[in-house]
Design an enzyme around this catalytic site. Structure first.
Site, PDB file in Angstrom:
ATOM      1  N   ARG A  86       0.858  -1.191   0.000  1.00  0.00           N
ATOM      2  CA  ARG A  86       0.000   0.000   0.000  1.00  0.00           C
ATOM      3  C   ARG A  86       0.891   1.236   0.000  1.00  0.00           C
ATOM      4  NH1 ARG A  86       1.692   1.758   4.098  1.00  0.00           N
ATOM      5  NH2 ARG A  86       0.560   3.675   3.748  1.00  0.00           N
ATOM      6  N   GLY A  87       0.251   2.405  -0.145  1.00  0.00           N
ATOM      7  CA  GLY A  87       1.027   3.638  -0.286  1.00  0.00           C
ATOM      8  C   GLY A  87       1.211   3.899  -1.775  1.00  0.00           C
ATOM      9  N   GLN A 107      -3.082   2.689   9.640  1.00  0.00           N
ATOM     10  CA  GLN A 107      -1.739   2.860   9.087  1.00  0.00           C
ATOM     11  C   GLN A 107      -0.813   3.540  10.090  1.00  0.00           C
ATOM     12  OE1 GLN A 107      -4.539   3.296   7.370  1.00  0.00           O
ATOM     13  NE2 GLN A 107      -4.277   2.798   5.206  1.00  0.00           N
ATOM     14  N   ASP A 145      -1.878  10.846  -2.248  1.00  0.00           N
ATOM     15  CA  ASP A 145      -2.128   9.849  -3.293  1.00  0.00           C
ATOM     16  C   ASP A 145      -2.316  10.503  -4.652  1.00  0.00           C
ATOM     17  OD1 ASP A 145      -3.062   8.664  -0.586  1.00  0.00           O
ATOM     18  OD2 ASP A 145      -2.645   6.980  -1.929  1.00  0.00           O
ATOM     19  N   ASN A 197      -5.466  12.649   0.047  1.00  0.00           N
ATOM     20  CA  ASN A 197      -4.695  11.730   0.896  1.00  0.00           C
ATOM     21  C   ASN A 197      -5.680  10.937   1.763  1.00  0.00           C
ATOM     22  OD1 ASN A 197      -2.126  10.727   1.877  1.00  0.00           O
ATOM     23  ND2 ASN A 197      -2.514  11.860   3.771  1.00  0.00           N
ATOM     24  N   LYS A 198      -5.148  10.112   2.619  1.00  0.00           N
ATOM     25  CA  LYS A 198      -5.945   9.228   3.474  1.00  0.00           C
ATOM     26  C   LYS A 198      -7.074   9.973   4.179  1.00  0.00           C
ATOM     27  CE  LYS A 198      -5.678   5.742   3.769  1.00  0.00           C
ATOM     28  NZ  LYS A 198      -6.566   4.891   2.927  1.00  0.00           N
TER      29      LYS A 198
HETATM   30  O1  MRU Z   1      -4.753   3.260   1.674  1.00  0.00           O
HETATM   31  P1  MRU Z   1      -3.269   3.467   1.711  1.00  0.00           P
HETATM   32  O2  MRU Z   1      -2.637   2.964   2.971  1.00  0.00           O
HETATM   33  O3  MRU Z   1      -2.588   2.951   0.462  1.00  0.00           O
HETATM   34  O4  MRU Z   1      -3.108   5.055   1.711  1.00  0.00           O
HETATM   35  C1  MRU Z   1      -1.835   5.595   1.738  1.00  0.00           C
HETATM   36  C2  MRU Z   1      -1.818   7.050   1.929  1.00  0.00           C
HETATM   37  O5  MRU Z   1      -2.840   7.702   1.993  1.00  0.00           O
HETATM   38  C3  MRU Z   1      -0.482   7.707   1.975  1.00  0.00           C
HETATM   39  O6  MRU Z   1      -0.510   8.850   2.793  1.00  0.00           O
HETATM   40  C4  MRU Z   1      -0.095   8.129   0.557  1.00  0.00           C
HETATM   41  O7  MRU Z   1      -0.179   7.050  -0.310  1.00  0.00           O
HETATM   42  C5  MRU Z   1       1.258   8.690   0.494  1.00  0.00           C
HETATM   43  S1  MRU Z   1       2.470   7.404   0.627  1.00  0.00           S
HETATM   44  C6  MRU Z   1       3.991   8.026   0.462  1.00  0.00           C
END
Ligand code: MRU
Length: 368
Positions: A55-56, A203, A243, A253-254
């Site tokens: 993820r990320g 996370q 993202d 973002n998240k």
């Molecule tokens: O759902 P996820 O865990 O993939 O979401 C990740 C995020 O929102 C991170 O903050 C984003 O991808 C930046 S990672 C460098």
């Protein structure tokens, strides 16, 4: 399978030298279990992205690139190539890095004979991974300059709040939002980190795990605590990853990031997004209207996974079985609430005008 001159334990993805497989850290098992998963076919990669084994934004882009390598080994024809790009692109809709990496892989292989595609794809996937590492290291340096300035003003340990996990687990190395913190620690700059829990997938546990291994002082807080801490002068700076950032500086973002940005603005706490250039979607101008927000399974909200007293990792139901749960996974923070976008090329103002020089720089580099 290695990275030059570096500690393998700080890379969530490693590849076999012949390109036959990758190994990834299974992030669904962290922080309680450290397990590697070997992936060597397209469907396994797609499933690992969907289920958040990986993820990320930068990491899922890189994994998708390797998924395409494995697909080309099976069938290098034009039809199979297009089908695999579609399957991998549909795994998660929000992070632009996924589509970016696949478009780059496609551009590299589609003009060449099918028999030569696999080798070209391996080279491109490795290049994507190595570029991400360098971008994040440079983000770290530009972010560190901000931290140094703030420390110079305040003369005390800096208290930084971060949301989700934008550390090395989410990238190929260093992370985005956490890269400046790792460099600050190396430089001897005193920092303490408020780690948002980040329900529903927690996370924050990944961020706490990373920071703990690095010996960086941190405190985990529930998602709703940040505003209170900011009101009481307990937060000097907020840094998050992204993202997808629009050409106008909106930051997706998240889920929950927007509320942090609102509180930060109300309390005059600087709010930055740390973003490698592949996370910028130059085609999108209005983040709220145009960015597809992933809606994940309600089960992630209804239950929580963790370690029980017997040492087993399991899932507990939190809410009544008859209650409906909703799970939007991301939100959009409008550019007006963002004090700056920290990229590998420097820190830019979050606006169309502010980001335009970066767009021009990248366009020039692409023409070379
Ligand atoms: O759902 P996820 O865990 O993939 O979401 C990740 C995020 O929102 C991170 O903050 C984003 O991808 C930046 S990672 C460098």
């Amino acid at each position: 399978m290695n990275y030059p001159h570096d500690d393998l334990a700080l890379h969530p993805l490693r590849w076999h030298a012949d390109g036959s497989a990758i190994e990834v850290i299974d992030q669904t098992r962290l922080p309680h279990r450290e397990e590697l998963r070997r992936l060597s076919d397209r469907n396994a990669v797609a499933q690992a992205i969907r289920s958040m084994v990986v993820r990320g934004a930068p990491l899922i882009g890189a994994c998708a690139a390797w998924g395409l390598v494995f697909a080309l080994r099976e069938d290098p024809s034009d039809a199979a190539l297009q089908a695999s790009v579609r399957i991998l692109a549909e795994t998660r809709p929000t992070a632009v890095n996924l589509g970016w990496a696949l478009a780059r892989m496609l551009a590299r292989v589609q003009g060449i004979a099918p028999a030569l595609r696999e080798q070209a794809a391996v080279e491109e996937a490795i290049q994507i991974c190595l570029e991400d590492i360098e971008q994040n290291r440079r983000i770290g340096e530009h972010g560190l300059a901000i931290l140094r300035r703030l420390h110079h003003e305040l003369h005390r340990p800096l208290r930084v709040l971060t949301h989700c996990n934008a550390g090395w687990l989410a990238t190929l190395r260093w992370g985005t939002a956490l890269a400046p913190l790792y460099l600050a620690q190396q430089a001897g700059l005193p920092i303490e980190v408020w780690v948002d829990e980040t329900r529903p997938r927690n996370q924050g546990a990944l961020t706490a795990w990373e920071l703990g291994r690095a010996g960086i002082a941190h405190t985990v807080i529930v998602d709703n605590a940040g505003g209170h801490l900011m009101q009481h002068g307990q937060v000097d700076l907020v840094i998050v990853g992204a993202d997808r950032v629009t050409a106008t500086g909106d930051v997706c973002n998240k889920i929950g990031t927007y509320l942090k940005a609102l509180a930060a603005r109300d309390c005059s706490v600087p709010f930055y997004a740390a973003v490698p250039s592949p996370s910028i979607d130059w085609q999108v101008r209005d983040g709220l209207r145009e960015i597809p927000i992933e809606e994940r399974h309600a089960q992630e909200v209804a239950g929580v996974s963790g370690l029980d007293a017997s040492g087993a990792v399991g899932t507990l139901r939190l809410f009544p079985a008859h209650s409906r749960c909703a799970n939007p996974a991301f939100d959009v923070t409008p550019s007006r609430l963002v004090d700056g976008i920290i990229t590998e090329h420097g820190v830019y103002q979050a606006s169309a005008e502010g980001l335009a020089p970066l767009g021009a720089l990248l366009a020039l580099a692409a023409r070379r």
